[in-house]
Enzyme design. Sequence first.
Site, PDB file in Angstrom:
ATOM      1  N   ASN A 140       0.849  -1.217   0.000  1.00  0.00           N
ATOM      2  CA  ASN A 140       0.000   0.000   0.000  1.00  0.00           C
ATOM      3  C   ASN A 140       0.879   1.260   0.000  1.00  0.00           C
ATOM      4  OD1 ASN A 140      -2.867   0.517  -0.181  1.00  0.00           O
ATOM      5  ND2 ASN A 140      -2.537   1.848   1.578  1.00  0.00           N
ATOM      6  N   ALA A 141       0.993   1.958   1.134  1.00  0.00           N
ATOM      7  CA  ALA A 141       1.986   3.025   1.303  1.00  0.00           C
ATOM      8  C   ALA A 141       1.874   4.168   0.304  1.00  0.00           C
ATOM      9  CB  ALA A 141       3.410   2.438   1.250  1.00  0.00           C
ATOM     10  N   GLU A 142       0.732   4.293  -0.372  1.00  0.00           N
ATOM     11  CA  GLU A 142       0.559   5.378  -1.358  1.00  0.00           C
ATOM     12  C   GLU A 142       1.691   5.401  -2.389  1.00  0.00           C
ATOM     13  OE1 GLU A 142      -1.664   5.457   1.776  1.00  0.00           O
ATOM     14  OE2 GLU A 142       0.175   6.532   2.257  1.00  0.00           O
ATOM     15  N   ASN A 199      -0.108  -6.834   4.113  1.00  0.00           N
ATOM     16  CA  ASN A 199      -0.406  -5.523   4.681  1.00  0.00           C
ATOM     17  C   ASN A 199      -1.916  -5.309   4.719  1.00  0.00           C
ATOM     18  OD1 ASN A 199       0.959  -2.697   5.250  1.00  0.00           O
ATOM     19  ND2 ASN A 199      -0.908  -2.304   4.101  1.00  0.00           N
ATOM     20  N   GLU A 200      -2.448  -5.143   5.905  1.00  0.00           N
ATOM     21  CA  GLU A 200      -3.889  -4.902   6.051  1.00  0.00           C
ATOM     22  C   GLU A 200      -4.662  -5.818   5.115  1.00  0.00           C
ATOM     23  OE1 GLU A 200      -4.413  -0.662   5.565  1.00  0.00           O
ATOM     24  OE2 GLU A 200      -3.775  -0.303   7.625  1.00  0.00           O
ATOM     25  N   GLU A 290       0.804  -0.076  13.045  1.00  0.00           N
ATOM     26  CA  GLU A 290       0.924   1.237  12.398  1.00  0.00           C
ATOM     27  C   GLU A 290       0.045   2.164  13.213  1.00  0.00           C
ATOM     28  OE1 GLU A 290      -0.168   1.775   8.239  1.00  0.00           O
ATOM     29  OE2 GLU A 290       1.015   0.004   7.711  1.00  0.00           O
TER      30      GLU A 290
HETATM   31  C1  GAL Z   1      -2.376   2.208   6.037  1.00  0.00           C
HETATM   32  C2  GAL Z   1      -1.432   1.409   5.152  1.00  0.00           C
HETATM   33  C3  GAL Z   1      -0.177   2.196   4.860  1.00  0.00           C
HETATM   34  C4  GAL Z   1      -0.540   3.587   4.409  1.00  0.00           C
HETATM   35  C5  GAL Z   1      -1.408   4.266   5.439  1.00  0.00           C
HETATM   36  C6  GAL Z   1      -1.887   5.636   5.061  1.00  0.00           C
HETATM   37  O1  GAL Z   1      -3.650   1.728   5.951  1.00  0.00           O
HETATM   38  O2  GAL Z   1      -1.103   0.181   5.735  1.00  0.00           O
HETATM   39  O3  GAL Z   1       0.561   1.532   3.879  1.00  0.00           O
HETATM   40  O4  GAL Z   1      -1.208   3.487   3.206  1.00  0.00           O
HETATM   41  O5  GAL Z   1      -2.564   3.519   5.626  1.00  0.00           O
HETATM   42  O6  GAL Z   1      -0.868   6.476   4.767  1.00  0.00           O
END
Ligand code: GAL
Length: 980
Positions: A140-142, A199-200, A290
Site C-alpha cells: 500500500n503506502a501510497e 499488509n492490512e 501502524e
Molecule cells: C495504512 C497502510 C499504509 C498507508 C497508510 C496511510 O492503511 O497500511 O501503507 O497506506 O494507511 O498512509
Amino acid sequence: MNVRPVRRLKLRLLALLTAVTATLALAVSPLSPPTTAVAAVPRHRVTYDHYSVSIDGQRVLLRSAEFHYFRLPSPDLWRDVLEKYRSAGFNTVSIYFDWAYHSPKAGVYDFTGVRDVDRLLTIAQQAGLYVIARPGPYINAETTGGGFPAWLKNVPGRARTSAPGYTAAYRDWLGHIDPILARHQITRGGSVILYNVENEYAEATDAAYMEDIQKKARADGIDVPTMTNDCCDAASWTSTWASGQGAVQIPGVDDYPQGFDCANADTSWGPWGAGLTERLRDDTPVFAAEYQGGSIDQQNAGFDKCRELTGPKYMKFFYKSNLIESGATAFNYYMGFGGTNWGWLAQPNDVYTSYDYGSAITENRLLSDKYDEFKRQNLFLASVAPLTRTDPATAPASSDKAIETVARANPDTRTQFVLVRHSDHTATTDDSATLDWTTPDGRYQVPVRVKGRDAKVLIAGYDLGGQRLVWSNSELMTNSYTGGRDVAVLYGTDGTQGSTVLRYSSQPTVKVLQGSVKASYSPRPTDPGVPPGSSSGDLRLDYTHSGLARVLISGGGRRPLLLLLGTDAEAAKFWQAGPLLVRGTSLVRSATVSGQTAYVRADTAKAEDIEVFGDARRLVVNGSPVGTRPTASGSLLGTLPGPKAVRLPALTGWRSKAESPETQPAFDDSGWTAATKTTTESPLKPKTPTVLYADDYGYHYGDVWYRGRFTGTGAETKVSLNAFTGKRGSYLVWLNGRYLGSAAGGVEADADAPVNPDPGRGDFTIPAGLVKAGQQAVLSVLVENQGHNDDWIADDNRFKQPRGLYAVTVAGSDAPIAWRIQGAKGGENLTDPTRGPLNSGGLYGERAGWHLPAYPDGTWKTGAATEVTPGVTWQRTSFRLDLPKGQDVPIALRFGGPVGQGYRVQIFLNGWNLGQYGGDIGPQTDFTLPAGLLRQHGGNTLALAIVARADATPAPVSLVALDNERGGVPVSDVPSPSFR
Ligand code: GAL
C-alpha cells in the site's frame, strides 16, 4: 580481486603509513574514540509473551517509526535520518520493501545503488535500530500500485490471492528480498527482529496465500517471529490473522485516530477508531503495528497542516492514552520521516510529489516540534523498564469529574503508571483536581492539572536508579546513572505547579542549584495509609514548571541525585546519547566516553552552549576539542560554533527548446511499437479494435505517446477519446500537427459496476479542411500516466485499471486507425538502470537524453522558456555548488508565485526526476533536491520539462536553503550517468 604485485605492495605501504599517521595523531590529541576490536558476530533470540517482545530473555518495549528508503534516493542520507530516529529515542525502524522499485520486468531485480537494501539494513543496525521488515508482497503506502510492479497488471490471476500467476510472481519477489532480510536477522548478528506478512490483508482473505508467504519466508531463511498489521479493528475486518490457517505469530493493529483531514487540522480531533490498540491474542503483546504519526494530504492542504493535525497535542493525548489503556508494548508510528515520491513513485489518488506526511522529521530532514514530543515520550519509555510488563490497575480517584484517570501497574515491581486527562476527551479547558492515590509507598493527595488538550502519564513507586521515586506530578523524561550520580529529567506544562516525592532513610542534603524549589522533609511519612512504623521519610519538592530548575540531593542513605525539572521546551533540549546526557545543540547523534574524554557527534544551527553530564573531563565534538568548564551541576559546559553562512547561486544561463515532434504528420514513428494486441489481462475491456493500454506494451511509467493513422473522408467533424491517466492526469490531442486541446484523464474503471461509464472523456472539434478525403491523417495523443492505483481492497478492477487510450471515435469516419505507441525508451528493458524503472517516461526529450548531465544543449535558444505553447518545452541550466564541508544544508528548488495552472513541470536534477509541479498536481512549490543527487561540491544540471495544455508563462525557479547545520553526515555523490 586480482591486484597485481606492485600495486599490492603500494597498497600495503599506504596502509602502513595510514596506520602510523593514525597512531601519531592519537598520541597527540585523540579526536575520535578508539575503535574496539571486531568481536565475533553475536546472535540473539527473539521471543514474546502476553506482555512484550524479549531479546535474549530481556523484555524490550519497541519504539518504532516507519521509514521508506525508496523515498530518499541518497543512501548516505539514510544514515542521517536513521540517526535522527535513534536520537528521538526510537529503538526500532519499520521498513516497507517496495517490489515495484526493484523490478522493471518480470524476473528482473535490482538491489544496487539507491536500491541497495543490504546497505540500508547495515546502516539501520549501525544507527542502533532494530528492524521490522515489511516486504509485502503488497505494501500500500501510497506508492504506485501499492508496491506492485506495473508489469504485474499483465499477469493473469487475482493479485493478493493464491491464483497461480500471481503466486509465481510474488514468490519470485520474496525469493529475492527474503534472503537479504534473512542475513540481517538478529538471529544471525543483524538487527531484523520481526517479519511483517502482507499488509492490512482482509478483503480477499485467502488463508492459503497468507500461509504460503510465511512458508516461503521460512524456506528463505526467515526465523524471527512473523507479524501482520491489521486494519483497523477486529470488529470490522474479516480476519485479523490471530488464529487459524494463515495466522501469524504476533498480530498487530493499525490505527489512524485523526483520519486524513489536514484541511481541518485545527478542528479535527479523533476518535476515528478511538485510537486504542486491541489485544488480539492472550499469548502475544499488544502491538500498534501502524499508529498514526502524520497524514497523507488528500485535500491539497499542504503538509504543514498535516503536521498540525498530528502535532504534539494529538501525540500527547492519543499516544499516552493508548499506552496506558491498551497496555501495548510495541508501537510503530507511520511515518517518522516521509520523504519524496520522486519519479513516478506516487500512487495518484492520495498523494503528489511530496510524501512529507506531516512527519516529525520533515521531507527536508528538519526536526519539528513533533520530534521533540517523540523524544519526550520515547526516552520515558526507554528509561522505565517496568513499563514492559503491566496489568490494568485501580486508578486513583479524582476530586473533580472534569479529570479522569486510568492506571496500570507492574506486577513484579508494583510501579504504577497513571494516565491523567480530561474526562471529556475533546475538552480544551483548564482543569485541576486532587488525586487520592494509593501508591506502593503510601496514600497521597496529589494535585494535577490538565491545561487544554493534553494527557500525562504519572509514575509512582519507581526505583529510579539508586533512588525511590514515591510519586511525582511532573512527567519523567529520562533517568540514568552517570558521572557517579543518578540524573533525572522531569517536566511539566509551563506555569503549572509541580511536586516530586522521594524516599530516604534519613534527612538528605538538598541544594537548589538553579530555579526556585521548596524542599520539605518529613522524618516519617505523615500521609494517611503509610505503613505504621516505617522508618524512612519523604523528601517533598514543590516548584512551578518554569524554565529549568536543578536540585542536587545527597546523603539520606542513597547515592547523589541530580534532578532537572523543566518545562516541555526545556526537557526537549536534552539528549540521551550513549553514556551521556547532553543539553543543547539541534541534534546529538551519538556519544561515547573513552578515558575521560567524551566524544559527541552533534549538529548546530548557531553558535550555542553544550552541556554534558557524565564521566568525562574533556569534550570532543565532531572531531574538534571543545573548551569546557565544570559546573555546579557536575557537568561540563562549552560553546560550539555555528555553521558558516551559505550563499546559493542564482539560476542563470538557461537554454530552452520546444519539442513534441511526434505531433507532426511526417514524424518517423517506424521504430515505435505497433499496438496490435487484441487481448488484455485488464478487467476493463477496451472499446478500440486493438488494445491501446500502455502497460500491455511494456510502457508502465510516465508519459506515453500515441500516433494513429487513418485515411480521411473529408467529412470528419469531431474526435472523441477516453483515456486513463490516474487522478491529476490529462491528455493532449493533435490532428495533422494541429493542437485540438486537452482533457482530464479517467480514474474509475470498475468493470463490474462502472462508477463512470465514460471515464476520461474528451471531445475535440476538427476544423474544416484539416482532414482531406483520401489522404492520410495522423492523430497524436500524449497521455500522462500519473501512476498506478493501489490494491488496498485486493480488487483487480482497481489495481489493474489501465493507463492509456480506452476508446477512440472519429465523427464522420469509420476508417480503421493504425496505432503506434511509445513510452519510456526501452520499455521494460531499462536503458537507465541506475535511476531505475520509475525515473523516466516517454517524452521526446526523455527518450533523447535531454534530462541528463552533459547533454549538448549549445544549439538551444538562450534564456529560460518564458512563454510556452501547448506541447512540451524544455529548459536547462547548470550551476556549481561548493558548500562548506561538514555542514548539512538541505536545498530545495522553489517555484515563485502562486502555483501555475494549465501546465506542469517535471524536474530533473542531474538526470533524476525529482517531481512534478503544477496546479492540477498539488499545492507544492518547494521541491527537495536531496544531497547526494545534488552535488554539494561540484557541477549540477537542472532540466525542466514543461508540458503545457495552453499558452502559459512558466513560474521562475530558484534554489533555497531550508536549513544550515554544522554537523550532518558525510554524503557521497550518487552516481548519475551522463548523456552519451
Ligand atoms: C495504512 C497502510 C499504509 C498507508 C497508510 C496511510 O492503511 O497500511 O501503507 O497506506 O494507511 O498512509
